[in-house]
Design a protein around this motif. Structure first.
Motif, PDB file in Angstrom:
ATOM      1  N   LYS A  94      53.554  50.039  55.886  1.00  0.00           N
ATOM      2  CA  LYS A  94      53.885  48.886  55.348  1.00  0.00           C
ATOM      3  C   LYS A  94      54.389  47.882  56.564  1.00  0.00           C
ATOM      4  O   LYS A  94      54.313  46.634  56.539  1.00  0.00           O
ATOM      5  CB  LYS A  94      54.828  48.737  54.131  1.00  0.00           C
ATOM      6  N   ASP A 146      52.035  46.551  58.882  1.00  0.00           N
ATOM      7  CA  ASP A 146      50.931  45.540  58.344  1.00  0.00           C
ATOM      8  C   ASP A 146      51.680  44.330  58.010  1.00  0.00           C
ATOM      9  O   ASP A 146      50.902  43.502  57.719  1.00  0.00           O
ATOM     10  CB  ASP A 146      50.208  46.174  57.181  1.00  0.00           C
ATOM     11  N   ASP A 147      52.903  44.126  58.165  1.00  0.00           N
ATOM     12  CA  ASP A 147      53.647  43.061  57.554  1.00  0.00           C
ATOM     13  C   ASP A 147      54.514  42.620  58.714  1.00  0.00           C
ATOM     14  O   ASP A 147      55.631  42.808  58.453  1.00  0.00           O
ATOM     15  CB  ASP A 147      54.166  43.240  56.185  1.00  0.00           C
TER      16      ASP A 147
END
Length: 181
Positions: free
Chosen positions: A138, A141-142
């Motif tokens: 996560k 990806d962010d």
């Protein structure tokens, strides 16, 4: 208080301060090298996977310059054999009564009296295994999550500079929020 709880007898690396460093692109390659070496060493003991996790596995994330890895096993029966082997490679076993995490067995790799890597050995099927990977992915990806987590870690490193357990515990709320727990 037992003899083991007396921190005056602990090695320097066991009580070192928390220092967050700037992101280092070499961390990913160092993680790959540690993964390979550990898998090569430990597959004979039933280790199925070794994976680079933690902040050093996330590009552009400031971190303590310590490569975090996890490995999975069917049981902890051979942990003493693993400990003996890893001690030849600068790994130090932290016994469960000092680690206070019954779900893992913990090793610290030390060079020049400083931590350079952590190894979390977990049983196959341990819930935290998937959570570690999910949290890492996560963040990867962010970019906004990376910024938020970096800010939090920096603040907590100042607040809990000499207390690693409190620092880690204080990050838990953010981690759980990201994981939806």
């Amino acid at each position: 208080m037992s003899k083991d709880d007396d921190q005056t007898n602990w090695p320097i690396w066991a009580t070192e301060s928390i220092e967050i460093g700037n992101p280092d692109p070499r961390w990913l390659e160092m993680g790959r090298q540690e993964e390979k070496q550990l898998y090569d060493l430990l597959s004979a003991f039933g280790v199925g996977q070794v994976i680079h996790i933690g902040s050093t596995s996330v590009p552009k994330l400031p971190a303590k310059p310590i490569i975090d890895l996890m490995a999975n096993v069917d049981s902890f029966e051979r942990i003493t054999d693993i400990s003996v082997l890893l001690s030849s490679y600068d790994w130090h076993y932290v016994p469960p009564h000092l680690d206070n995490k019954d779900w893992r067995r913990f090793f610290v790799k030390v060079k020049n009296d400083k931590r350079v890597a952590h190894l979390h050995v977990m049983l196959k099927g341990e819930q935290r295994w998937e959570q570690q990977i999910l949290f890492r992915d996560k963040l990867r990806d962010d970019p906004q999550l990376v910024i938020e987590y970096a800010r939090l870690k920096s603040n907590l490193a100042q607040e809990f500079n000499l207390d690693r357990e409190a620092y880690t515990e204080a990050k838990t709320k953010f981690v759980n929020l990201v994981l939806g727990l």
